[in-house]
Scaffold this motif. Structure first.
Motif, PDB file in Angstrom:
ATOM      1  N   ALA A 133       0.456  -1.163  -0.117  1.00  0.00           N
ATOM      2  CA  ALA A 133      -0.273  -0.180  -0.236  1.00  0.00           C
ATOM      3  C   ALA A 133       0.527   1.684   0.234  1.00  0.00           C
ATOM      4  O   ALA A 133       0.648   2.386  -0.727  1.00  0.00           O
ATOM      5  CB  ALA A 133      -1.112  -0.048   1.394  1.00  0.00           C
ATOM      6  N   LEU A 134       2.047   1.510   0.391  1.00  0.00           N
ATOM      7  CA  LEU A 134       2.828   2.352   0.809  1.00  0.00           C
ATOM      8  C   LEU A 134       3.811   2.484  -0.297  1.00  0.00           C
ATOM      9  O   LEU A 134       4.428   3.967  -0.376  1.00  0.00           O
ATOM     10  CB  LEU A 134       3.917   2.136   1.840  1.00  0.00           C
ATOM     11  N   THR A 135       3.744   1.816  -1.583  1.00  0.00           N
ATOM     12  CA  THR A 135       4.489   2.017  -2.596  1.00  0.00           C
ATOM     13  C   THR A 135       2.919   2.754  -3.866  1.00  0.00           C
ATOM     14  O   THR A 135       3.461   3.692  -4.848  1.00  0.00           O
ATOM     15  CB  THR A 135       4.445   1.209  -3.949  1.00  0.00           C
ATOM     16  N   VAL A 136       1.670   2.749  -3.135  1.00  0.00           N
ATOM     17  CA  VAL A 136       0.653   3.825  -4.241  1.00  0.00           C
ATOM     18  C   VAL A 136       0.442   4.907  -3.317  1.00  0.00           C
ATOM     19  O   VAL A 136       0.831   6.163  -4.011  1.00  0.00           O
ATOM     20  CB  VAL A 136      -0.373   2.730  -3.537  1.00  0.00           C
ATOM     21  N   ALA A 137       1.456   5.326  -2.093  1.00  0.00           N
ATOM     22  CA  ALA A 137       0.915   6.680  -1.649  1.00  0.00           C
ATOM     23  C   ALA A 137       2.315   6.528  -0.115  1.00  0.00           C
ATOM     24  O   ALA A 137       1.795   5.827   0.317  1.00  0.00           O
ATOM     25  CB  ALA A 137       0.152   7.442  -0.932  1.00  0.00           C
ATOM     26  N   PRO A 138       2.955   7.300  -0.013  1.00  0.00           N
ATOM     27  CA  PRO A 138       4.294   7.451   1.320  1.00  0.00           C
ATOM     28  C   PRO A 138       3.167   7.721   2.709  1.00  0.00           C
ATOM     29  O   PRO A 138       3.491   7.291   3.963  1.00  0.00           O
ATOM     30  CB  PRO A 138       4.447   9.021   1.036  1.00  0.00           C
ATOM     31  N   ASP A 139       1.849   7.707   2.807  1.00  0.00           N
ATOM     32  CA  ASP A 139       0.971   8.324   3.842  1.00  0.00           C
ATOM     33  C   ASP A 139      -0.224   7.092   3.945  1.00  0.00           C
ATOM     34  O   ASP A 139      -0.729   6.793   2.626  1.00  0.00           O
ATOM     35  CB  ASP A 139       0.656   9.605   4.492  1.00  0.00           C
ATOM     36  N   LEU A 140      -0.138   6.850   5.080  1.00  0.00           N
ATOM     37  CA  LEU A 140      -1.399   5.414   4.882  1.00  0.00           C
ATOM     38  C   LEU A 140      -3.278   5.816   5.345  1.00  0.00           C
ATOM     39  O   LEU A 140      -3.122   6.208   5.276  1.00  0.00           O
ATOM     40  CB  LEU A 140      -0.970   4.055   6.233  1.00  0.00           C
ATOM     41  N   THR A 141      -3.862   5.507   4.290  1.00  0.00           N
ATOM     42  CA  THR A 141      -5.292   5.385   4.601  1.00  0.00           C
ATOM     43  C   THR A 141      -5.939   4.717   4.952  1.00  0.00           C
ATOM     44  O   THR A 141      -5.963   3.778   3.512  1.00  0.00           O
ATOM     45  CB  THR A 141      -5.793   6.775   3.991  1.00  0.00           C
ATOM     46  N   LEU A 142      -6.469   4.176   5.772  1.00  0.00           N
ATOM     47  CA  LEU A 142      -6.973   2.637   5.796  1.00  0.00           C
ATOM     48  C   LEU A 142      -8.458   3.125   5.658  1.00  0.00           C
ATOM     49  O   LEU A 142      -9.377   4.117   6.007  1.00  0.00           O
ATOM     50  CB  LEU A 142      -6.742   2.214   6.623  1.00  0.00           C
ATOM     51  N   TRP A 143      -9.527   1.949   4.438  1.00  0.00           N
ATOM     52  CA  TRP A 143     -10.927   2.456   4.693  1.00  0.00           C
ATOM     53  C   TRP A 143     -11.716   1.313   4.428  1.00  0.00           C
ATOM     54  O   TRP A 143     -11.577   0.372   4.043  1.00  0.00           O
ATOM     55  CB  TRP A 143     -11.693   3.833   4.112  1.00  0.00           C
ATOM     56  N   GLU A 144     -13.061   1.296   4.778  1.00  0.00           N
ATOM     57  CA  GLU A 144     -13.588  -0.109   4.645  1.00  0.00           C
ATOM     58  C   GLU A 144     -15.463   0.256   3.356  1.00  0.00           C
ATOM     59  O   GLU A 144     -15.460   0.885   3.707  1.00  0.00           O
ATOM     60  CB  GLU A 144     -14.687  -0.838   5.509  1.00  0.00           C
ATOM     61  N   ARG A 145     -15.291  -0.817   2.823  1.00  0.00           N
ATOM     62  CA  ARG A 145     -16.002  -0.273   1.460  1.00  0.00           C
ATOM     63  C   ARG A 145     -16.595  -1.847   1.383  1.00  0.00           C
ATOM     64  O   ARG A 145     -15.985  -2.843   0.774  1.00  0.00           O
ATOM     65  CB  ARG A 145     -15.239   0.086   0.148  1.00  0.00           C
ATOM     66  N   ASP A 146     -17.467  -1.807   1.330  1.00  0.00           N
ATOM     67  CA  ASP A 146     -18.371  -3.524   0.952  1.00  0.00           C
ATOM     68  C   ASP A 146     -18.032  -3.971   1.350  1.00  0.00           C
ATOM     69  O   ASP A 146     -17.787  -5.271   0.790  1.00  0.00           O
ATOM     70  CB  ASP A 146     -18.316  -2.809  -0.990  1.00  0.00           C
ATOM     71  N   GLY A 147     -17.363  -4.125   2.643  1.00  0.00           N
ATOM     72  CA  GLY A 147     -16.860  -5.338   3.867  1.00  0.00           C
ATOM     73  C   GLY A 147     -15.928  -5.768   3.609  1.00  0.00           C
ATOM     74  O   GLY A 147     -14.919  -6.554   4.502  1.00  0.00           O
ATOM     75  N   TYR A 148     -15.419  -4.475   3.077  1.00  0.00           N
ATOM     76  CA  TYR A 148     -13.334  -5.081   2.373  1.00  0.00           C
ATOM     77  C   TYR A 148     -12.606  -3.537   2.953  1.00  0.00           C
ATOM     78  O   TYR A 148     -13.428  -2.914   3.202  1.00  0.00           O
ATOM     79  CB  TYR A 148     -13.502  -5.219   0.765  1.00  0.00           C
ATOM     80  N   LEU A 149     -11.228  -4.289   2.996  1.00  0.00           N
ATOM     81  CA  LEU A 149     -11.022  -3.141   3.403  1.00  0.00           C
ATOM     82  C   LEU A 149      -9.503  -2.577   2.111  1.00  0.00           C
ATOM     83  O   LEU A 149      -8.330  -3.285   1.540  1.00  0.00           O
ATOM     84  CB  LEU A 149      -9.288  -4.108   4.916  1.00  0.00           C
ATOM     85  N   LEU A 150      -9.339  -1.402   2.845  1.00  0.00           N
ATOM     86  CA  LEU A 150      -8.548  -0.292   1.398  1.00  0.00           C
ATOM     87  C   LEU A 150      -7.926   0.510   2.394  1.00  0.00           C
ATOM     88  O   LEU A 150      -7.772   0.976   2.278  1.00  0.00           O
ATOM     89  CB  LEU A 150      -9.209   0.241   0.471  1.00  0.00           C
ATOM     90  N   ALA A 151      -6.035  -0.204   1.253  1.00  0.00           N
ATOM     91  CA  ALA A 151      -5.119   0.940   2.394  1.00  0.00           C
ATOM     92  C   ALA A 151      -4.836   1.129   1.356  1.00  0.00           C
ATOM     93  O   ALA A 151      -4.509   1.008  -0.119  1.00  0.00           O
ATOM     94  CB  ALA A 151      -4.106  -0.418   2.605  1.00  0.00           C
ATOM     95  N   ASN A 152      -4.644   2.600   1.135  1.00  0.00           N
ATOM     96  CA  ASN A 152      -4.286   3.489   0.378  1.00  0.00           C
ATOM     97  C   ASN A 152      -4.603   3.202  -1.507  1.00  0.00           C
ATOM     98  O   ASN A 152      -4.674   2.909  -2.217  1.00  0.00           O
ATOM     99  CB  ASN A 152      -3.037   3.579  -0.174  1.00  0.00           C
ATOM    100  N   GLY A 153      -6.365   2.837  -1.579  1.00  0.00           N
ATOM    101  CA  GLY A 153      -6.992   1.789  -2.567  1.00  0.00           C
ATOM    102  C   GLY A 153      -6.652   0.289  -2.710  1.00  0.00           C
ATOM    103  O   GLY A 153      -7.392   0.318  -4.318  1.00  0.00           O
ATOM    104  N   VAL A 154      -5.576  -0.109  -2.766  1.00  0.00           N
ATOM    105  CA  VAL A 154      -5.194  -1.488  -2.649  1.00  0.00           C
ATOM    106  C   VAL A 154      -6.120  -2.610  -1.346  1.00  0.00           C
ATOM    107  O   VAL A 154      -6.223  -2.196  -0.179  1.00  0.00           O
ATOM    108  CB  VAL A 154      -4.213  -1.194  -2.365  1.00  0.00           C
ATOM    109  N   ARG A 155      -7.033  -3.063  -1.640  1.00  0.00           N
ATOM    110  CA  ARG A 155      -7.960  -3.686  -0.999  1.00  0.00           C
ATOM    111  C   ARG A 155      -6.536  -5.389  -0.282  1.00  0.00           C
ATOM    112  O   ARG A 155      -5.802  -5.496  -1.505  1.00  0.00           O
ATOM    113  CB  ARG A 155      -8.700  -4.830  -2.172  1.00  0.00           C
ATOM    114  N   VAL A 156      -6.754  -5.225   1.068  1.00  0.00           N
ATOM    115  CA  VAL A 156      -5.944  -5.882   1.608  1.00  0.00           C
ATOM    116  C   VAL A 156      -6.974  -6.481   2.480  1.00  0.00           C
ATOM    117  O   VAL A 156      -8.058  -6.493   2.759  1.00  0.00           O
ATOM    118  CB  VAL A 156      -4.603  -5.011   2.522  1.00  0.00           C
TER     119      VAL A 156
END
Length: 397
Positions: free
Chosen positions: A66-89
């Motif tokens: 996820a940190l290869t996408v952006a230097p700072d981490l942002t987590l959020w949940e959507r449709d039952g999944y976890l996204l880390a900088n937009g990457v589903r993890v």
């Protein structure tokens, strides 16, 4: 000095396996307010506000992606999944896997813990001077760390053959009588605190009587559990101390050695000569002892027949002496003492002969002497095996 902790610092503490977090791989804990990593003895937390519903674990491998996408981490949940900088993890609910002994250090519930040492400050640069005499894998488990003695205000490390001690480093506090008069910080955490440096805010907690315990049963499972907390920059360390009701009686050899009659002020020429000979001795993988001889106003330092240096002293030694000591150990002590004061003193007693004292200001060290065994032809057998060393006393308190 460390001025700011990031997720990358948490990655280092979490190591290569996820055992402390109850996972198969290294993970970071998130609860919406903090991010934390756990080792076998400690946790490190930093502020990390995220939009998540309940505490979770995310693998270090996925966070690095996820940190290869952006230097700072942002987590959020959507449709039952976890996204880390937009990457589903993938993620795991912390409550389902994190062991109780890790969770209690992360949370430190006030109902279970009481303060026994109020907040105080410690100079993080002191740990470096203590580390050379700290054991790391001794069968006497209580030696594998640094002892903070709140009855005297000293911090001490002992490995059986040498002692490093700093006086006035911590406040003098009367601790509850049912336990050791101080705490023992595990060696791995001492190394980490040394690398961090800076001013370290600290306080000590003890498990309340009747509170649930999660220590492994054994000889020390009846001792009250203790934890020490450090705040450095934006990082918060919570360390489970080594539970023991025993520690070497370091005060006796310390007081005895620092009053030895032969006293030499190690000026620049004397220190340079000792270091030169010690470096040569350090290249000998079979034997690293150096011989120190003093008489009148001169001192001679040598390693076997390979190198010898003679120094003119600024004063006359009170008694002639000869001492054999490990060069590396002596240099560690002199280097540590040199960071505390301009005048570094070395003391020795020909009658006692068990240790060499090195000190400056509040720093004190004792390096135990070696036993020189010579065969009939006068050749030292230390060339084929290390000379015996006389261990420090390990009498309990």
């Amino acid at each position: 000095m460390k001025t700011h902790f990031t997720l990358k610092d948490l990655f280092k503490l979490s190591g290569k396996k996820g055992d402390p977090m109850g996972s198969e791989e290294s993970c970071i804990y998130f609860d919406g307010k903090i991010a934390a990593a756990a080792g076998h003895h400690a946790t490190l937390a930093i502020d990390c506000h995220q939009r998540i519903g309940e505490p979770i674990l995310v693998s270090v491998k996925d966070l690095k992606t996820a940190l290869t996408v952006a230097p700072d981490l942002t987590l959020w949940e959507r449709d039952g999944y976890l996204l880390a900088n937009g990457v589903r993890v993938p993620r795991v609910l912390a409550a389902t896997v994190v062991p109780p002994q890790t969770m209690e250090i992360l949370e430190l519930e006030r109902a279970h813990w009481r303060s026994i040492v109020r907040p105080f400050r410690i100079d993080g640069g002191l740990w470096k001077q203590l580390m050379p005499a700290m054991a790391g894998n001794d069968i006497r488990f209580y030696l594998n760390g640094a002892f903070m003695d709140f009855s005297t205000g000293a911090i001490v490390t002992v490995d059986g053959n040498r002692l490093h001690l700093i006086e006035g480093a911590i406040p003098v506090v009367q601790l509850p009588p049912e336990h050791l008069r101080g705490i023992i910080i595990p060696s791995g955490m001492v190394k980490l605190l040394s690398a961090v440096g800076g001013v370290q805010e600290s306080f000590v907690l003890e498990k309340r009587p009747g509170a649930p315990t999660h220590v492994v049963a054994g000889d020390t499972d009846k001792l009250p559990e203790r934890a020490i907390c450090f705040a450095v920059a934006n990082g918060r360390f919570r360390i489970r101390t080594i539970a023991s009701d025993n520690y070497p009686n370091y005060r006796e050899p310390f007081e005895r050695n620092r009053s030895h009659p032969v006293a030499i002020c190690l000026d620049v020429p004397a220190t340079s000569a000792l270091k030169t000979v010690a470096r040569v001795a350090g290249c000998n993988t079979n034997y690293d002892g150096i011989t120190i001889e003093g008489a009148g106003s001169r001192m001679r330092v040598s390693h076997l027949d390979r190198i010898s240096q003679e120094i003119a002293l600024g004063e006359t030694v009170s008694k002639p002496f000869t001492a054999l000591v490990r060069g590396g150990y002596l240099m560690n002590a002199i280097d540590a003492a040199g960071s505390f004061g301009v005048s570094v003193w070395m003391r020795y007693s020909p009658e006692d002969g068990r240790g060499i004292y090195v000190g400056a200001e509040d720093f004190h060290a004792i390096v135990m002497t070696m036993k020189d065994e010579v065969d009939e032809e006068g050749e030292s057998i230390a060339g084929t095996e290390k000379a015996e060393e006389k261990p420090l006393s390990t009498v309990g308190n």
